[in-house]
Design an enzyme around this catalytic site. Sequence first.
Site, PDB file in Angstrom:
ATOM      1  N   ARG A  63      49.898  45.697  44.401  1.00  0.00           N
ATOM      2  CA  ARG A  63      49.894  46.958  45.170  1.00  0.00           C
ATOM      3  C   ARG A  63      51.282  47.583  45.175  1.00  0.00           C
ATOM      4  NH1 ARG A  63      46.086  44.227  48.259  1.00  0.00           N
ATOM      5  NH2 ARG A  63      47.566  43.450  49.787  1.00  0.00           N
ATOM      6  N   CYS A  74      41.803  38.250  45.506  1.00  0.00           N
ATOM      7  CA  CYS A  74      42.458  36.954  45.352  1.00  0.00           C
ATOM      8  C   CYS A  74      41.463  35.840  45.660  1.00  0.00           C
ATOM      9  CB  CYS A  74      43.640  36.827  46.310  1.00  0.00           C
ATOM     10  SG  CYS A  74      44.972  37.971  45.995  1.00  0.00           S
ATOM     11  N   GLU A  77      42.431  28.849  43.159  1.00  0.00           N
ATOM     12  CA  GLU A  77      42.112  28.105  41.951  1.00  0.00           C
ATOM     13  C   GLU A  77      41.588  26.722  42.347  1.00  0.00           C
ATOM     14  OE1 GLU A  77      41.706  27.944  37.928  1.00  0.00           O
ATOM     15  OE2 GLU A  77      42.667  29.643  38.921  1.00  0.00           O
ATOM     16  N   ARG A  89      47.032  32.994  38.265  1.00  0.00           N
ATOM     17  CA  ARG A  89      46.304  33.465  37.088  1.00  0.00           C
ATOM     18  C   ARG A  89      45.745  34.852  37.380  1.00  0.00           C
ATOM     19  NH1 ARG A  89      45.688  27.941  37.263  1.00  0.00           N
ATOM     20  NH2 ARG A  89      45.750  26.833  35.285  1.00  0.00           N
ATOM     21  N   ARG A 115      46.710  28.512  27.508  1.00  0.00           N
ATOM     22  CA  ARG A 115      45.624  28.935  26.619  1.00  0.00           C
ATOM     23  C   ARG A 115      46.191  29.211  25.232  1.00  0.00           C
ATOM     24  NH1 ARG A 115      40.567  30.640  28.372  1.00  0.00           N
ATOM     25  NH2 ARG A 115      40.243  30.458  26.139  1.00  0.00           N
TER      26      ARG A 115
END
Length: 120
Positions: A63, A74, A77, A89, A115
Site C-alpha cells: 500500500r 495476507c 505460510e 512470498r 523455485r
Amino acid sequence: MGVRAVRGATTVEADTVEAIDKNVQELVSAMLERNSIHKDQLISILFTATPDLHAMFPAAAARALGLGDVPLMCAQELSIDGAVALCVRVMMHIEDDRARGEFHHVYLRGAVGLRDDLPD
C-alpha cells in the site's frame, strides 16, 4: 486480455516493521519493473508470511507503494520443517496477453533458489 500470475519471494533479516516494509517494497517493485507491469494491470496480490513474522502485514508495505486500490490479502505460510525462515512470498495476478513463459519470477535474498525450476 488473459489472466496471468507472477511469483516472488524474499526474506527479512529480522521480524521488524522496518525490515519487512523495506524488503517487501523491494520485492514488489522488482516484480513490477522486471515484468513491465503497470499498476492498472494488477488484479490482486496475495502475500504469505512464514509463522515467524508478526511485526506487520506485508500488504501494508505494498500500500505504501501506491497500491492501496489493488485488492491485497495476507495469509500465513505453512509451518514446514526445514522451510526458509523469515520469508514473505507473493503471487501477483495481472491482466496481460504475454505467454506464461515470458514472465520473470523474482526471488531475492534468502529466497533465491526456492523455485529454481521457474525462469528468472
